[in-house]
Scaffold this active site. Sequence first.
Site, PDB file in Angstrom:
ATOM      1  N   CYS A   1      -8.313   1.584   1.119  1.00  0.00           N
ATOM      2  CA  CYS A   1      -8.269   0.196   0.662  1.00  0.00           C
ATOM      3  C   CYS A   1      -9.092  -0.656   1.624  1.00  0.00           C
ATOM      4  O   CYS A   1      -9.223  -0.312   2.792  1.00  0.00           O
ATOM      5  CB  CYS A   1      -6.832  -0.320   0.666  1.00  0.00           C
ATOM      6  SG  CYS A   1      -5.742   0.640  -0.400  1.00  0.00           S
TER       7      CYS A   1
ATOM      8  N   SER B   1     -24.061   0.954  16.324  1.00  0.00           N
ATOM      9  CA  SER B   1     -22.742   1.278  16.862  1.00  0.00           C
ATOM     10  C   SER B   1     -22.737   2.655  17.503  1.00  0.00           C
ATOM     11  O   SER B   1     -23.467   3.555  17.086  1.00  0.00           O
ATOM     12  CB  SER B   1     -21.705   1.228  15.748  1.00  0.00           C
ATOM     13  OG  SER B   1     -22.059   2.106  14.710  1.00  0.00           O
TER      14      SER B   1
ATOM     15  N   CYS C   1     -27.821   6.040  10.261  1.00  0.00           N
ATOM     16  CA  CYS C   1     -26.929   4.870  10.225  1.00  0.00           C
ATOM     17  C   CYS C   1     -26.217   4.775  11.573  1.00  0.00           C
ATOM     18  O   CYS C   1     -26.526   5.543  12.488  1.00  0.00           O
ATOM     19  CB  CYS C   1     -25.933   5.050   9.076  1.00  0.00           C
ATOM     20  SG  CYS C   1     -24.946   3.588   8.715  1.00  0.00           S
TER      21      CYS C   1
ATOM     22  N   ARG D   1       0.818  -1.220   0.000  1.00  0.00           N
ATOM     23  CA  ARG D   1       0.000   0.000   0.000  1.00  0.00           C
ATOM     24  C   ARG D   1       0.854   1.274   0.000  1.00  0.00           C
ATOM     25  O   ARG D   1       0.549   2.255   0.673  1.00  0.00           O
ATOM     26  CB  ARG D   1      -0.963   0.008   1.197  1.00  0.00           C
ATOM     27  CG  ARG D   1      -2.143  -0.929   0.999  1.00  0.00           C
ATOM     28  CD  ARG D   1      -3.091  -0.844   2.172  1.00  0.00           C
ATOM     29  NE  ARG D   1      -2.428  -1.260   3.400  1.00  0.00           N
ATOM     30  CZ  ARG D   1      -2.812  -0.915   4.626  1.00  0.00           C
ATOM     31  NH1 ARG D   1      -3.875  -0.162   4.786  1.00  0.00           N
ATOM     32  NH2 ARG D   1      -2.156  -1.337   5.689  1.00  0.00           N
ATOM     33  N   GLU D   2       1.962   1.249  -0.769  1.00  0.00           N
ATOM     34  CA  GLU D   2       2.859   2.410  -0.815  1.00  0.00           C
ATOM     35  C   GLU D   2       2.133   3.666  -1.290  1.00  0.00           C
ATOM     36  O   GLU D   2       2.421   4.766  -0.831  1.00  0.00           O
ATOM     37  CB  GLU D   2       4.043   2.142  -1.758  1.00  0.00           C
ATOM     38  CG  GLU D   2       5.029   1.085  -1.288  1.00  0.00           C
ATOM     39  CD  GLU D   2       4.615  -0.332  -1.688  1.00  0.00           C
ATOM     40  OE1 GLU D   2       3.420  -0.557  -2.030  1.00  0.00           O
ATOM     41  OE2 GLU D   2       5.468  -1.233  -1.658  1.00  0.00           O
TER      42      GLU D   2
ATOM     43  N   HIS E   1     -23.065  11.225   8.594  1.00  0.00           N
ATOM     44  CA  HIS E   1     -21.777  11.337   7.904  1.00  0.00           C
ATOM     45  C   HIS E   1     -21.082  12.663   8.168  1.00  0.00           C
ATOM     46  O   HIS E   1     -20.016  12.919   7.637  1.00  0.00           O
ATOM     47  CB  HIS E   1     -21.966  11.132   6.401  1.00  0.00           C
ATOM     48  CG  HIS E   1     -22.406   9.736   6.092  1.00  0.00           C
ATOM     49  ND1 HIS E   1     -23.735   9.395   5.999  1.00  0.00           N
ATOM     50  CD2 HIS E   1     -21.703   8.599   5.907  1.00  0.00           C
ATOM     51  CE1 HIS E   1     -23.828   8.093   5.764  1.00  0.00           C
ATOM     52  NE2 HIS E   1     -22.622   7.589   5.703  1.00  0.00           N
TER      53      HIS E   1
ATOM     54  N   LYS F   1     -20.010   4.133  -7.316  1.00  0.00           N
ATOM     55  CA  LYS F   1     -19.419   2.816  -7.530  1.00  0.00           C
ATOM     56  C   LYS F   1     -19.131   2.534  -8.996  1.00  0.00           C
ATOM     57  O   LYS F   1     -19.929   2.841  -9.869  1.00  0.00           O
ATOM     58  CB  LYS F   1     -20.361   1.744  -7.010  1.00  0.00           C
ATOM     59  CG  LYS F   1     -20.109   1.451  -5.577  1.00  0.00           C
ATOM     60  CD  LYS F   1     -21.085   0.427  -5.064  1.00  0.00           C
ATOM     61  CE  LYS F   1     -20.835   0.204  -3.607  1.00  0.00           C
ATOM     62  NZ  LYS F   1     -19.756  -0.740  -3.348  1.00  0.00           N
TER      63      LYS F   1
END
Length: 766
Positions: free
Chosen positions: A523, A440, A733, A15-16, A701, A119
């Site tokens: 990632c 959560s 959420c 993951r550079e 968000h 997406k």
Amino acid sequence: MLKNNLGYPRIGSQRELKKANEAYWSGKITHQDLLKTGRRIRQNNWELQKQAGIDLIPSNDFSFYDQVLDMSLMVGTIPERYAEVLIENTQNTYLDLYFAMARGYQKDGLDITAMEMTKWFDTNYHYLVPEFVKNQDFKPFSGKVVDEFVEARELGIKTKPVLIGPVSYLLLGKEKEAGFSRISLLEKLLPVYFHLLEQLEAEGAEWIQFDEPFLAMDLTYAEKEAFRLAYHAIKNKFPKLKTLLTTYFEGLNGNSLLAVNLPVCALHLDLVRNPQQLDEILTKIPADMSLSLGVIDGRNIWKNDYEKSLAVISEARAVIGDNRLMIAPASSLLHTPVDLDFETEINAEIKNWLAFAKQKLGEISDLHDIAKGDLSALEINKNAILSRNTSSLIHKPEVKQRVEGIGEQDDQRKSDFKTRQAIQQERFKLPLFPTTTIGSFPQTEDIRQLRARLKKGDLTPQQYDEKIEKATVDAIRWQEEIGIDVLVHGEFERNDMVEYFGERLDGFLFTKNGWVQSYGSRCVKPPVIYGDISRPEDMTVRWSSFAQANTDKLMKGMLTGPVTILQWSFVRDDQPRSVTTNQIALAIRDEVVALEKAGIKVIQIDEPAIREGLPLRKADRAAYLDWAVRAFRISASGVEDQTQIHTHMCYSEFNDIIQHIAAMDADVITIETSRSQMELLEAFADFKYPNEIGPGVYDIHSPRVPSVTEMVELLDKASALLPVKNLWVNPDCGLKTRKWPETEAALKNMVAAAQAVRELTSQSVK
Ligand code: GLN
Ligand code: ZN
């Protein structure tokens, strides 16, 4: 027979790119350092592919953030609001403009929003949506594709530049004003493509790859015309250029005649997603067109089954001969992790079934050699495939039998919703507009540190549990204090909503370094579902019953649904997705029943990803929705009428699948609506959604604390649209990414808003 690769992961094996990007953004490294990291990654990738014997090595598949954004800069689609980035600060470079478009810009007195992200087809990769206006102008701006071709050539590697094709580029974007259709911009766009192609040709490029994934999607007549226009124009201008037109993620189906009649030198097919299309293409392909056979899965991590691929290659070879054939991965390898060699801890038997991007390059080359008569790699591959077909690590007869035995009754609650609602009302005696949250609470640094310390051995499991218990009890006390009606335990013990369950189910595997780019520097490391799935023991009962024991109020059990677990994992390719999902559904069902038995009266099964699984082709959607909804129902239907099942959904548009959401038959659904100002609710109202529903009254968000008044307004809107007795009050959420102060303030306001509408409603009833 050429060995062709469509694209290679650009994050680097460690993951550079992520690390360098983030260091640059926070001012820790210079512009030059970042460019250097980019060059190093590109050089590595090219050399690796050269060593693997790839003939057509892609360039311009590298990107500092996103390949669609790169394309926007190459053709000069730069929304006006960014003009000032280069003007206000003359130190800024091209890269700063680029990152401003990707991430927004708040500096030098400017506050410019980022471009929208969405997406990339049905992957978990997100691209930046090009913004088009009516008088859109295109002009050459960045020369990235040319620069990278020259850079590789100077390293002694002749590459095949990759461009997003002009038609797909337009279709990927969005009209930012009314009164025109973006596809009509094609004639204005093409000259800029010509400009790039002229330069590439002058620098010595021979093959050019045009990615046109939309050619494998449902197309309108105007869109088909656009394909004809674009590729005839390119052919006329550049008769000598070798054009490779790539399609992926679906089959050509109804567009196959269109595709084979385009004047391109080669056509690439995704034969993993859609192997059936080959026969038709072979009968239609003109004598001067080559065919690139995408036989290696670019979206998954399994070793290729050489015998199967060779059968495909032989079929094509028999019709069109060796000279017109290419062997390739089905799509770019961007969507697979980089290198299996770094996975030192995976069980050796399982590791032998896997291939990441680097290993897939080897497969292209193996298939080529075997097809040419060198059989040495074939035996080894056969053994790996045989081992996977028969391994007792994968195949659990009792799991298979149980899925086969799922019967008519297993996806049905005992009684219909009306009956259940009456029983539950009698049992819970909740007020109108009951309040709850999605699961959560803030995952603070302290909480995350606990897991790190447990892993390192700094904390014993017992010490870890005690600290999680304390966080849970604190959260319960606090919810009681502010007057929430249905409490949650806070999910402090969970790292991630899929990983937590994957780690507790048999049939899942976790990699150390299996990262895949999701967007920009982000990632993800999806779990691998390798075998039949079963639940060796309770997964959440311990925490839910602990939480319930600490309060007299209702405590909601919290589970992730089968479709979401499937959707966010690498899945098996040796059985249909529906079968895997049913295996997960049965495991979740057992957990639901265990929670009920442990005294949990309300259980939420999250399905935020149900819409993401929707097939790209319309014709396939109904079948998917059928099995996906059924899997949810299987997971939810093991309980008594008096147990209340919730589900939760977010992140996507639901208007068009509302009847399927209703068919899930959850007693309560909590759903993201606040960003669309409850527009979604109109769809629910029009449809006369029958069950209870909690439309999110505030967006989680953002750290912004919503006022009581604005939430009351939203609830008023909701009350006008849906029966008041069916409404719940909750955020959009989970609150995992928020901090405590804003969470506390927002939820207090939310409870006050619920109280206010309760009073108003009871007055109007009087
Ligand atoms: N229960 C989960 C949470 O609150 C749901 C997350 C989600 O919808 N993505 O975090
Ligand atoms: Zn959510």
